[in-house]
Design an enzyme around this catalytic site. Structure first.
Site: not given
Length: 811
Positions: A457, A617, A759
Site C-alpha cells: 500500500s 487531500y 504496516r
C-alpha cells in the site's frame, strides 16, 4: 449460530474455574468504593432469562449464604424464540463452573456438524463446524431446577421493586434488550441503539433439520432468506404436537428465522398481514426446505434487529448483564451465549476482588473487549445479509464460501481445517491451480498482469529532499519489490511544490525528480522481475504545509510555510492554515499539473498510476460535502462535486499510456454525520469507472478531524465489497488486513480483487514471500530473487540434524 474455534474459550476466561481464580485487582476511580458487607451478600436479579438465572445459580453455588432473589414479570415458561445454540467454548465454561448444570444440558443437547447453503436450487454442504442446541424452554427448566436446588428465591409474575439498589448489596439487571433498568439510568449507562435494515420473524418447524440451513429465495418482491437449525431430537413416541412454546419434542423441532430487507417486506405485503397469514406465507415460500410442513409461532411478530452498546455497564451497585448491556445479531450466535459468559465472568470477578466496585470494574474490563469483538463480527454478518442481493450472481460455491466467512471469524485456513474437500472445491471453481492459495493467483488490469493479489500500500515516508526520491526510497521500495508482492505502490507523489503535505514529500513536478524515480523503477524491473511498480499522484489541498509525521502530524510548520488551496476555504484543524478557495483558472492549472506529472511518471517507467482522491487531500476535498461548500458548478450535489476530480482523471488518462492501468483511491465514508456515505461511494466509483478507471482502491476517512471510525480487523473491506458487488468494478481492499489467511479469505469470497497492506510490509518487507513459505507454496506467484533462494523455506526451529546447505555464501 456460528461456531468460532479460532478464538479463546468463552472470550478468554469463561472456562476458568471461578472457585480457584485469583488475579490482579484493577484500580477504581471511586474515592469511596463499596466494600464487601459484613453480612451475607444480598443480590437482586431483574429478569428471569437464561443470563439472570445462570448468574443466580453461580453466585449461590459459590457462596450458599448469599441471599439471592430473581424477579421476573412473566410466567416461568414465557420465552421468546425456540432453540438456543451454545458453542463448545461456552459449554466448557459451564462445565467448569457448575457440572450439575452441564450434565443436565448434556441430556437434552442435539449436536451436528454440517451447514447447508441452498441457493438457486443447489445445496452446498460444509462440515466440521460443531454445534449444540436445545430448546429455550428446556434450558429455562434446567436453570429453574438448579436455582431452586441451591435456594434461590424465584418470583414470577412479579415486577421488580424500584428500591432494589437501596435494599440490596448488588442489583444485576438482566432484563433484556428493552431493559427498564438501563433506561432509568440512561444518563449514566449512555446506551446507543442502532436499528438495522432487515425485518425478521422467529418461528419453529415440527421436525429437526439435518444441519444448520441457510436457504435463499429470490421472489418477485426481492430476496428473502431462511436461517434454520435443529434444537430437539425426535422422541420414541414420534407423535407431533404443539405447545405454548412451539413444537414439542415428540417429532423433534427446529428454529426457523425468516429475514428480508424492509423494502422487500413491504413489497411482499407482510406489513398488511396478520400473524397467522404471515406464517402461512413464509411456509409457502420455503416449502421445499420445510418439507411441506407448517411453521409455528410463539406470539411471533416481525421486528428489526437493534444493536445495543452502552458506554458504561455499572452504576453504583447496579450492573447490566446480557442483552441489557449489549446485543449481537442472531446470525453469528445466540444472545444467550453472551449472557451466560457475562454471568461466568461476573461471578468470577465477585470472588476475586475485595470490593464491589473493584469487582464490577474488573467484570466490565474483562467482558467489554470480548463483546466488542463479537459485535464487530455480528455487524459484519448482519450487513452481509442486508446486502445479500449483491452476491446472488456469484458462482455457487463461492457464494457458499462467502456466506460462511461473512463475519471474518471463519477464514479460509480455518474452513480448510474444518472441511478440506469443500474448500478445495471452492478453490477449483475460483481457478486456483492445484496447491495454489487464492492470493497467489494472477490478476489482470488492462495490459498489466499481476502475478499475485498482494499490493504494498502507498505509505508516506517524508524522506525526500526538494521532492527528489533518494537512496532511502530506492532501498524502501526495492526491498518490498523483492519481497514478492504483485504490485508495489509509491507514497503519494505530489504534482507541485505547493501540493506537498510536508517538506519531505516526493514529487513529479521536475525532470530531476522523474530521473530519480526512473532509477527506482529500473531497479524493481531488473531485480524483482514480475513485480509491478505503481505511482500514486496527489495534491495535499488543505492538509499541506505541515511537519513530517514524527515531528507533529498535521501540525503547521514553524517556518517556511507555503499557501494552501482547497475546494473551499475551510481549515483542516482549528489551528491549521486556512486555504484559499480555488478559482476556475487555478483549477485549470492544477489539472494541467496532474497531466504533466503523469507524463513524467510514464517516462519514469511506472506500470500503473493511481489518482489519490481520498483522505481529505485536494481531490477528496471536492468529493466530500463536509469539505466542499462551493456554490458554483463544482459544488452542491454529488454529480457536481465529482466534476473536478473527473476532469483531472480525464486529463491524466489522456496522457497515460493506453495499455497501462489507472486506479483511483477514494474514501468510501467520512465516518462523520453529513459526510460521504457508502451509497455515495458506489456512485463515485461508478463515475470513475465510466471514465476509464480500471480499479477502485477503497479506503475510508481522514477527511475531517471529528470522524468516528469503527476500527477492527479488515474494517474497511465491507466498503470495497459493496462497490464491487454493486458495480462489478475491480476493487483493492485496504485497512487492518494483516494475515495471509485474511487475504486468501477476502479474495476467495469475492469481496475484493486485490489486498493492499501497509504496516505488515513495514514490519516485514518480505511479507509475501514469507506467506508463500508458510503455506508451502513455491509456484510462479511468489518467486524468490536468486540471491535469496536459500531462504525460500521456513527454518525449522529446534532442528540440529538438518543437512548443511550446499550453497557457499561468499569465498
Amino acid at each position: 449460530m456460528e461456531r468460532t474455534v479460532s478464538e479463546s474459550p468463552s472470550g478468554a476466561r469463561g472456562c476458568v474455574d471461578v472457585r480457584l481464580r485469583r488475579g490482579a485487582r484493577p484500580a477504581t476511580n471511586d474515592p469511596h468504593p463499596h466494600t464487601r458487607p459484613d453480612h451475607p451478600l444480598r443480590v437482586a436479579i431483574i429478569g428471569g432469562g437464561p443470563g439472570g438465572l445462570y448468574a443466580a445459580a453461580l453466585l449461590k453455588r459459590l457462596d450458599p449464604t448469599r441471599d439471592i432473589t430473581v424477579w421476573e414479570r412473566n410466567a416461568p415458561d414465557d420465552t421468546f424464540g425456540f432453540g438456543v445454540v451454545l458453542s463448545d467454548e461456552t459449554l466448557g465454561g459451564i462445565e467448569h463452573a457448575d457440572p450439575h448444570v452441564y450434565e443436565a444440558l448434556q441430556k437434552h443437547f442435539i449436536r451436528w456438524d454440517d451447514i447447508d447453503i441452498v441457493h438457486r436450487g443447489v445445496r452446498h454442504t460444509s462440515g466440521g463446524h460443531g454445534f449444540a442446541a436445545l430448546g429455550r424452554k428446556r434450558l429455562l427448566e434446567i436453570l429453574h431446577t438448579r436455582c431452586r436446588e441451591l435456594g434461590v428465591d424465584l418470583r414470577f409474575h412479579t415486577e421488580a421493586p424500584h428500591d432494589l439498589p437501596r435494599t440490596h448489596d448488588l442489583v444485576i439487571a438482566a432484563d433484556g434488550i428493552h431493559s427498564s433498568t438501563r433506561e432509568a439510568h440512561a444518563d449514566v449507562f449512555r446506551p446507543h441503539v442502532t436499528t438495522h435494515r432487515c425485518r425478521y420473524i422467529w418461528l419453529a418447524a415440527d421436525f429437526p433439520f439435518d444441519s444448520f440451513r441457510f436457504e435463499i429465495a429470490e421472489t418477485e418482491h426481492g430476496v428473502m432468506q431462511l436461517h434454520g437449525y435443529p434444537y430437539a431430537r425426535p422422541s420414541p413416541d414420534h407423535h407431533p404436537s404443539t405447545g405454548p412454546c412451539g413444537p414439542q419434542n415428540q417429532s423433534g423441532a427446529s428454529t426457523v428465522i425468516i429475514e428480508m430487507r424492509e423494502e422487500v417486506w413491504h413489497a411482499a405485503g407482510f406489513d398488511e398481514l396478520g400473524e397467522a397469514e404471515s406464517i402461512e406465507r413464509c411456509a409457502k415460500i420455503f416449502a421445499e426446505a420445510l418439507r411441506g410442513r407448517p411453521l409455528t409461532s410463539n406470539n411471533s411478530t416481525w421486528t428489526t434487529f437493534r444493536t445495543v452498546v452502552n458506554d458504561r455497564w455499572s452504576h453504583g451497585n447496579v450492573v447490566l448483564l446480557g442483552d441489557a448491556a449489549h446485543t449481537a445479531h442472531f446470525s453469528i450466535g445466540s444472545g444467550t451465549k453472551l449472557a451466560v459468559e457475562d454471568a461466568l465472568a461476573l461471578a468470577a470477578c465477585l470472588e476475586e476482588q475485595d470490593t464491589l466496585d473493584e469487582a464490577l470494574t474488573a467484570y466490565e474490563a474483562e467482558r467489554r473487549p470480548v463483546v466488542a469483538s463479537t459485535q464487530r463480527a455480528a455487524r459484519a454478518s448482519l450487513e452481509w445479509f442486508e446486502n445479500l442481493a449483491l452476491y446472488l450472481d456469484q458462482p455457487p460455491r463461492q457464494f457458499a464460501f462467502n456466506l460462511l466467512t461473512r463475519s471474518r471469524r471463519v477464514t479460509h485456513d480455518n474452513l480448510r481445517l474444518r472441511d478440506a474437500r469443500f474448500t478445495e472445491a471452492v478453490e477449483r471453481e475460483f481457478g486456483c491451480p492445484p496447491g495454489t492459495p487464492p492470493m497467489f493467483t494472477p490478476f489482470r488490469l488492462r495490459g498489466l498482469t499481476l502475478r499475485n493479489r498482494v499490493v504494498v500500500s502507498p505509505m508516506d515516508m517524508y524522506s525526500a529532499v526538494d521532492g527528489v526520491p533518494g537512496d532511502f526510497h530506492l532501498v524502501h521500495l526495492g526491498a518490498r519489490a523483492m519481497g514478492g508482492a504483485g504490485l508495489v505502490m509509491t507514497e503519494m507523489v505530489c504534482v507541485s511544490e505547493q501540493g506537498r503535505i510536508t517538506p519531505g514529500c516526493t514529487g513529479l513536478y521536475t525532470g530531476r525528480q522523474a530521473e530519480a524515480w526512473r532509477r527506482i523503477t529500473n531497479f524493481v524491473h531488473e531485480r524483482a522481475p514480475g513485480t509491478a511498480i505503481g505511482v500514486q499522484l496527489g495534491h495535499s489541498g488543505r492538509k499541506g504545509s505541515t511537519k513530517v509525521m514524527w515531528e507533529g502530524m498535521d501540525e503547521p510548520l514553524e517556518e517556511g510555510n507555503w499557501p494552501l488551496v482547497a475546494a473551499s476555504a475551510l481549515p483542516y484543524k482549528p489551528f491549521s492554515q486556512t486555504p484559499r478557495e480555488l478559482s476556475r483558472a487555478q483549477l485549470t492549472d492544477i489539472r494541467e499539473q496532474f497531466a504533466a506529472a503523469a507524463c513524467r511518471a510514464a517516462r519514469a517507467g511506472f506500470d500503473l498510476l493511481e489518482l489519490h482522491c481520498a483522505h481529505g487531500y485536494l481531490l477528496s476535498g471536492f468529493l466530500s460535502p463536509l469539505t466542499n461548500r462551493r456554490t458554483d458548478a463544482y459544488g452542491g450535489p454529488l454529480e457536481k462535486r465529482l466534476r473536478f476530480p473527473l476532469e483531472v482523471f480525464d486529463a491524466v488518462r489522456n496522457v497515460w499510456p493506453g495499455e497501462r492501468p489507472m486506479t483511483v483511491r477514494i474514501s468510501a465514508t467520512d465516518w462523520a454525520e453529513g459526510g460521504t456515505t457508502a451509497e455515495d461511494a458506489v456512485e463515485i466509483a461508478r463515475a470513475f469507472a465510466e471514465h476509464g478507471a480500471d480499479a477502485i482502491d477503497v479506503s475510508t476517512g481522514q477527511v475531517v478531524v471529528d470522524e468516528r471510525p469503527e476500527y477492527g480487523r479488515s474494517y474497511q473491506t465491507p466498503f470495497a465489497d459493496r462497490i464491487r458487488g454493486a458495480t462489478g468494478i475491480p476493487v483493492i481492499a485496504v485497512g487492518a488486513i494483516s494475515s495471509w489467511d485474511d487475504v486468501n479469505s477476502l479474495i476467495l469470497a469475492g469481496r475484493t480483487d486485490l489486498c493492499a497492506l501497509a504496516r505488515p510490509h513495514l514490519y516485514d518487507p518480505h511479507w509475501t514471500l514469507h506467506a508463500a513459505a508458510e503455506q508451502g507454496y513455491t509456484g510462479p506467484g511468489a518467486v524468490w530473487p536468486a540471491p535469496y533462494r536459500a531462504g525460500g523455506r521456513r527454518p525449522q526451529a529446534g532442528r540440529t540434524d538438518a543437512p548443511k546447505p550446499r550453497l557457499t555464501l561468499g569465498r
